[in-house]
Scaffold this motif. Structure first.
Motif, PDB file in Angstrom:
ATOM      1  N   VAL A 151       7.933  -2.785 -11.786  1.00 39.51           N
ATOM      2  CA  VAL A 151       7.286  -1.531 -12.179  1.00 39.51           C
ATOM      3  C   VAL A 151       7.493  -0.475 -11.097  1.00 39.51           C
ATOM      4  CG1 VAL A 151       5.079  -0.423 -12.705  1.00 39.51           C
ATOM      5  CG2 VAL A 151       5.610  -2.669 -13.669  1.00 39.51           C
ATOM      6  N   SER A 152       7.348  -0.864  -9.849  1.00 44.43           N
ATOM      7  CA  SER A 152       7.569   0.074  -8.742  1.00 44.43           C
ATOM      8  C   SER A 152       9.013   0.568  -8.720  1.00 44.43           C
ATOM      9  CB  SER A 152       7.217  -0.597  -7.421  1.00 44.43           C
ATOM     10  OG  SER A 152       7.466   0.261  -6.340  1.00 44.43           O
ATOM     11  N   VAL A 153       9.950  -0.333  -8.949  1.00 46.26           N
ATOM     12  CA  VAL A 153      11.368   0.049  -8.974  1.00 46.26           C
ATOM     13  C   VAL A 153      11.625   1.040 -10.109  1.00 46.26           C
ATOM     14  CG1 VAL A 153      13.717  -0.795  -9.400  1.00 46.26           C
ATOM     15  CG2 VAL A 153      12.196  -2.063  -7.870  1.00 46.26           C
ATOM     16  N   LEU A 154      11.137   0.722 -11.315  1.00 45.38           N
ATOM     17  CA  LEU A 154      11.368   1.605 -12.468  1.00 45.38           C
ATOM     18  C   LEU A 154      10.700   2.962 -12.276  1.00 45.38           C
ATOM     19  CD1 LEU A 154      11.006  -0.949 -15.399  1.00 45.38           C
ATOM     20  CD2 LEU A 154      13.115  -0.013 -14.442  1.00 45.38           C
ATOM     21  N   GLU A 155       9.472   2.977 -11.749  1.00 45.37           N
ATOM     22  CA  GLU A 155       8.782   4.249 -11.512  1.00 45.37           C
ATOM     23  C   GLU A 155       9.510   5.093 -10.474  1.00 45.37           C
ATOM     24  OE1 GLU A 155       4.781   3.014 -10.513  1.00 45.37           O
ATOM     25  OE2 GLU A 155       4.133   3.195 -12.602  1.00 45.37           O
ATOM     26  N   THR A 156       9.988   4.461  -9.417  1.00 46.74           N
ATOM     27  CA  THR A 156      10.717   5.190  -8.377  1.00 46.74           C
ATOM     28  C   THR A 156      12.006   5.786  -8.934  1.00 46.74           C
ATOM     29  OG1 THR A 156       9.794   3.790  -6.648  1.00 46.74           O
ATOM     30  CG2 THR A 156      11.806   4.997  -6.111  1.00 46.74           C
ATOM     31  N   LEU A 157      12.730   5.008  -9.719  1.00 48.17           N
ATOM     32  CA  LEU A 157      13.960   5.522 -10.323  1.00 48.17           C
ATOM     33  C   LEU A 157      13.660   6.665 -11.285  1.00 48.17           C
ATOM     34  CD1 LEU A 157      15.858   2.167 -10.954  1.00 48.17           C
ATOM     35  CD2 LEU A 157      16.385   3.910  -9.225  1.00 48.17           C
ATOM     36  N   ALA A 158      12.670   6.487 -12.149  1.00 48.32           N
ATOM     37  CA  ALA A 158      12.315   7.531 -13.114  1.00 48.32           C
ATOM     38  C   ALA A 158      11.896   8.813 -12.403  1.00 48.32           C
ATOM     39  CB  ALA A 158      11.204   7.041 -14.042  1.00 48.32           C
ATOM     40  N   GLY A 159      11.193   8.675 -11.292  1.00 41.64           N
ATOM     41  CA  GLY A 159      10.769   9.836 -10.520  1.00 41.64           C
ATOM     42  C   GLY A 159      11.922  10.626  -9.934  1.00 41.64           C
ATOM     43  N   GLN A 160      13.096  10.019  -9.894  1.00 38.92           N
ATOM     44  CA  GLN A 160      14.298  10.693  -9.390  1.00 38.92           C
ATOM     45  C   GLN A 160      15.206  11.150 -10.524  1.00 38.92           C
ATOM     46  OE1 GLN A 160      15.936   8.548  -5.702  1.00 38.92           O
ATOM     47  NE2 GLN A 160      14.552   7.035  -6.641  1.00 38.92           N
ATOM     48  N   GLY A 161      14.743  10.955 -11.775  1.00 38.18           N
ATOM     49  CA  GLY A 161      15.528  11.384 -12.922  1.00 38.18           C
ATOM     50  C   GLY A 161      16.475  10.331 -13.474  1.00 38.18           C
ATOM     51  N   VAL A 162      16.319   9.087 -13.013  1.00 39.71           N
ATOM     52  CA  VAL A 162      17.166   7.995 -13.498  1.00 39.71           C
ATOM     53  C   VAL A 162      16.457   7.316 -14.663  1.00 39.71           C
ATOM     54  CG1 VAL A 162      18.208   5.762 -12.908  1.00 39.71           C
ATOM     55  CG2 VAL A 162      18.170   7.615 -11.218  1.00 39.71           C
ATOM     56  N   THR A 163      17.180   7.082 -15.743  1.00 38.74           N
ATOM     57  CA  THR A 163      16.665   6.305 -16.866  1.00 38.74           C
ATOM     58  C   THR A 163      17.052   4.855 -16.616  1.00 38.74           C
ATOM     59  OG1 THR A 163      16.907   8.156 -18.383  1.00 38.74           O
ATOM     60  CG2 THR A 163      16.780   5.954 -19.356  1.00 38.74           C
ATOM     61  N   ALA A 164      16.061   3.962 -16.647  1.00 42.22           N
ATOM     62  CA  ALA A 164      16.332   2.555 -16.353  1.00 42.22           C
ATOM     63  C   ALA A 164      15.539   1.668 -17.293  1.00 42.22           C
ATOM     64  CB  ALA A 164      15.975   2.237 -14.911  1.00 42.22           C
ATOM     65  N   LEU A 165      16.119   0.510 -17.581  1.00 42.10           N
ATOM     66  CA  LEU A 165      15.410  -0.458 -18.409  1.00 42.10           C
ATOM     67  C   LEU A 165      15.779  -1.867 -17.996  1.00 42.10           C
ATOM     68  CD1 LEU A 165      17.330  -1.920 -20.790  1.00 42.10           C
ATOM     69  CD2 LEU A 165      17.356   0.394 -21.624  1.00 42.10           C
ATOM     70  N   VAL A 166      14.859  -2.773 -18.319  1.00 38.61           N
ATOM     71  CA  VAL A 166      15.079  -4.201 -18.125  1.00 38.61           C
ATOM     72  C   VAL A 166      14.873  -4.852 -19.479  1.00 38.61           C
ATOM     73  CG1 VAL A 166      14.279  -6.298 -16.994  1.00 38.61           C
ATOM     74  CG2 VAL A 166      14.292  -4.143 -15.742  1.00 38.61           C
ATOM     75  N   LYS A 167      15.789  -5.716 -19.857  1.00 37.25           N
ATOM     76  CA  LYS A 167      15.733  -6.352 -21.176  1.00 37.25           C
ATOM     77  C   LYS A 167      15.845  -7.860 -21.029  1.00 37.25           C
ATOM     78  CE  LYS A 167      19.098  -7.173 -24.470  1.00 37.25           C
ATOM     79  NZ  LYS A 167      20.289  -6.854 -25.206  1.00 37.25           N
TER      80      LYS A 167
END
Length: 76
Positions: free
Chosen positions: A6-22
């Protein structure tokens, strides 16, 4: 090593990166790299980072160095 995804995804999103884990149920049953991490967006210079692996931790272990090399910040 447990990863705070969650921390990784939030940090990436905060920089404008779209990320997902499936988690892929079919690949899980086949015991064939069921986890996928994908990241894209302008901060990555148009590149897509995709990793398929046996665990979330393995996905991030491979993806984090690539993301950092592309100039985005990723927590430890």
């Amino acid at each position: 090593m447990r990863v705070d995804i969650v921390s990784v995804l939030e940090t990436l999103a905060g920089q404008g990166v779209t990320a997902l884990v499936k988690a892929d149920g079919e690949r899980m049953l086949e015991q064939s790299r069921p986890w996928t991490f994908v990241a894209s967006g302008e901060p990555l210079g148009g590149q897509v980072v995709r990793v398929d692996a046996v665990s979330v931790e393995a996905c991030l272990a491979a993806a984090v160095p690539r993301l950092r090399a592309l100039g985005v910040s990723v927590p430890e």
